[in-house]
Design an enzyme around this catalytic site. Structure first.
Site, PDB file in Angstrom:
ATOM      1  N   GLU A   1      52.814  67.926  -5.999  1.00 50.25           N
ATOM      2  CA  GLU A   1      53.675  66.805  -5.627  1.00 50.25           C
ATOM      3  C   GLU A   1      53.310  66.142  -4.301  1.00 50.25           C
ATOM      4  O   GLU A   1      54.033  66.262  -3.303  1.00 50.25           O
ATOM      5  CB  GLU A   1      55.139  67.250  -5.605  1.00 50.25           C
ATOM      6  CG  GLU A   1      55.610  67.816  -6.931  1.00 50.25           C
ATOM      7  CD  GLU A   1      57.113  67.986  -7.013  1.00 50.25           C
ATOM      8  OE1 GLU A   1      57.789  67.905  -5.988  1.00 50.25           O
ATOM      9  OE2 GLU A   1      57.612  68.192  -8.133  1.00 50.25           O
TER      10      GLU A   1
ATOM     11  N   GLU B   1      56.544  71.045 -14.450  1.00 56.37           N
ATOM     12  CA  GLU B   1      57.900  71.399 -14.006  1.00 56.37           C
ATOM     13  C   GLU B   1      58.913  70.518 -14.704  1.00 56.37           C
ATOM     14  O   GLU B   1      58.729  69.306 -14.801  1.00 56.37           O
ATOM     15  CB  GLU B   1      58.084  71.173 -12.496  1.00 56.37           C
ATOM     16  CG  GLU B   1      57.560  72.261 -11.626  1.00 56.37           C
ATOM     17  CD  GLU B   1      57.773  71.967 -10.142  1.00 56.37           C
ATOM     18  OE1 GLU B   1      58.805  71.376  -9.783  1.00 56.37           O
ATOM     19  OE2 GLU B   1      56.888  72.336  -9.364  1.00 56.37           O
TER      20      GLU B   1
HETATM   21  C1  GCO Z   1      58.901  70.584  -6.870  1.00 51.76           C
HETATM   22  C2  GCO Z   1      59.121  71.645  -6.455  1.00 51.76           C
HETATM   23  C3  GCO Z   1      60.039  72.737  -6.575  1.00 51.76           C
HETATM   24  C4  GCO Z   1      61.477  72.410  -6.493  1.00 51.76           C
HETATM   25  C5  GCO Z   1      61.971  71.784  -7.741  1.00 51.76           C
HETATM   26  C6  GCO Z   1      63.430  71.441  -7.719  1.00 51.76           C
HETATM   27  O1  GCO Z   1      57.636  70.778  -7.111  1.00 51.76           O
HETATM   28  O2  GCO Z   1      59.609  69.633  -6.751  1.00 51.76           O
HETATM   29  O3  GCO Z   1      57.966  72.164  -7.003  1.00 51.76           O
HETATM   30  O4  GCO Z   1      59.592  73.468  -5.490  1.00 51.76           O
HETATM   31  O5  GCO Z   1      62.157  73.567  -6.270  1.00 51.76           O
HETATM   32  O6  GCO Z   1      61.299  70.611  -7.992  1.00 51.76           O
HETATM   33  O7  GCO Z   1      63.720  70.574  -6.682  1.00 51.76           O
END
Ligand code: GCO
Length: 439
Positions: free
Chosen positions: A166, A351
């Site tokens: 990200e 994710e």
């Molecule tokens: C993300 C994050 C996670 C967060 C999840 C929820 O990559 O955004 O990898 O670390 O915990 O997205 O907010």
């Protein structure tokens, strides 16, 4: 009735996995791990609520991997902690840190799971912060060195690897909005970081490839830009949001250019030779990971620096993060990545999941009906995209465990498995049982 019977409609070779990240679960008080920018940020802004203990995964990792296996998942996405492996100023290796990942990978392989490691999930060693962090190009080179070491020391135990998780969060959320470490609020810092984190990705790709034939990817998060109204100002605001949040990272990686709309405001903050870096940034990849959670409603809002928008939430059903259920957005981005870049690159949803106020019963049951619904709705979209011929290869639920949710501390629970932070007891939730049942 919400259930995950849809899992049975997926092709046999489609991979289902779960995802976590190092700082959020490991517990950096263990194993001589070094400090990261998140320890400092937590001290300054979060009353010291940090990842010191987290889920104590360092000690419970075998149990955690067993849970993944027993549920029938086929892959595990996790991250290496840079400060755990390189805690020292002299850049010497912490053998305890390296050894932990060696054993973790062995365990993953022994359980017949495919490892999907990520090199950077936000825990920048604190020593780099004193030198400007990601605003300093030198950090990109150090990241490439670290990537090379991982490939050299552990690279025989995995094929797929992601560079950065990200980049929007690493840059905009952390250097413009100030909500994540290091908590800066400056357009020039954010822009420098938006470029440097991509350069770090590109240099890491080169470093990894110079050592081994890895299958390299990057993980991009996308948020659907919904204009607040049909007023031209709101529509323009949504385009600017989209350009900064989504297009900036995908365009540079897949096309080797930055999007015009964002450039009108950001170009003056880019380093002078940024164009030559774009060649490094846009090297071909073997796969891409898409993280998706929700949409944002974008409203025109006059701001001195020209970032003329604000994000508001709408009226759809919401998660405990106040994020709306908007599964259509996932389809939108999967089509966009596939159609607009013409790369036909294999795509993984790396994710997707929700924070929920789960109901913990006295009988050791954890009810999370809404989470089951959330997964169900998103999996319907994934299946739709697969049937359209989009080269989707896998889906990772975020997250295996309840964990440290960054600036929200331990309050927000994203896990398929409940964690009791007093004794580290793990209790599979109903959503986890649904996955187990249908996988
Ligand atoms: C993300 C994050 C996670 C967060 C999840 C929820 O990559 O955004 O990898 O670390 O915990 O997205 O907010």
């Amino acid at each position: 009735m919400n259930n995950l019977s849809i899992l049975q409609s997926f092709p046999k070779d489609f991979i289902f996995g779960v995802a976590t990240s190092a700082y959020q679960i490991e517990g950096n008080n263990f194993g001589e791990c070094g400090k990261s920018i998140w320890d400092e940020f937590a001290k300054q802004n979060l009353n010291g609520v940090d990842g010191s203990y987290a889920c104590n995964h360092i000690q419970y990792f075998k149990d955690d991997i067993k849970l993944i296996k027993d549920a029938g998942f086929k892959a595990y996405r996790f991250s290496f902690s840079w400060p755990r492996i390189f805690p020292n100023d002299d850049n010497s290796i912490n053998t305890k840190g390296l050894d932990f990942y060696d054993r973790l990978l062995d365990e993953i392989l022994e359980c017949n799971l495919e490892p999907f490691p990520t090199l950077y999930h936000w825990d920048l060693p604190i020593r780099f912060n004193q030198l400007g962090g990601w605003e300093n190009k030198d950090t990109c080179k150090r990241f490439a060195d670290y990537s090379y070491t991982i490939s050299e020391k552990l690279g025989d135990k995995f094929q797929k690897i992601a560079t950065i998780n990200e980049p929007w969060c690493v840059s905009w959320l952390s250097h413009y909005l100030g909500e994540h470490a290091p908590g800066k609020k400056s357009l020039s810092s954010a822009t420098a970081t938006m470029h440097n984190i991509l350069l770090a990705h590109g240099l890491a790709v080169q470093a990894l490839r110079s050592n081994r034939n890895h299958q390299i990817g990057v993980v991009l998060n996308n948020e659907y830009p919904e204009p607040y109204s049909q007023d031209t100002k709101d529509i323009e605001a949504a385009k600017l949001f989209d350009s900064i949040y989504n297009y900036w990272f995908a365009d540079s990686i897949f096309k080797g250019s930055y999007p015009k709309i964002a450039m009108e405001l950001l170009s003056s903050h880019l380093p002078s030779n940024y164009e030559s870096d774009l060649k490094i940034i846009s090297q071909g990849l073997d796969w891409v990971g898409i993280n998706y959670y929700t949409r944002s409603i974008i409203k025109y809002y006059k701001s001195d620096d020209g970032i003329n928008y604000e994000c508001v939430r709408g009226n759809l059903k919401k998660t405990d993060m106040d994020w709306e259920f908007f599964p259509e957005g996932l389809t939108y981005f999967l089509r966009r990545i596939n159609n607009e870049y013409n790369s036909k690159i294999p795509i993984y949803i790396t994710e997707n999941g929700m924070a929920n106020r789960d109901l913990v019963s006295s009988k050791n049951k954890v009810f999370d009906e809404d989470r089951i619904e959330y997964f169900q709705l998103h999996l319907i979209e994934v299946l739709k995209c697969l049937n359209e011929g989009i080269p989707l290869k896998g889906y990772f639920a975020w997250s295996l465990l309840d964990n440290y949710e960054w600036s929200f501390g331990y309050e927000k629970r994203f896990g398929l498995v409940h964690v009791n932070y007093k004794n580290y007891k793990r209790t599979p939730k109903e959503s986890f049982k649904q996955f187990s049942k249908y996988l």
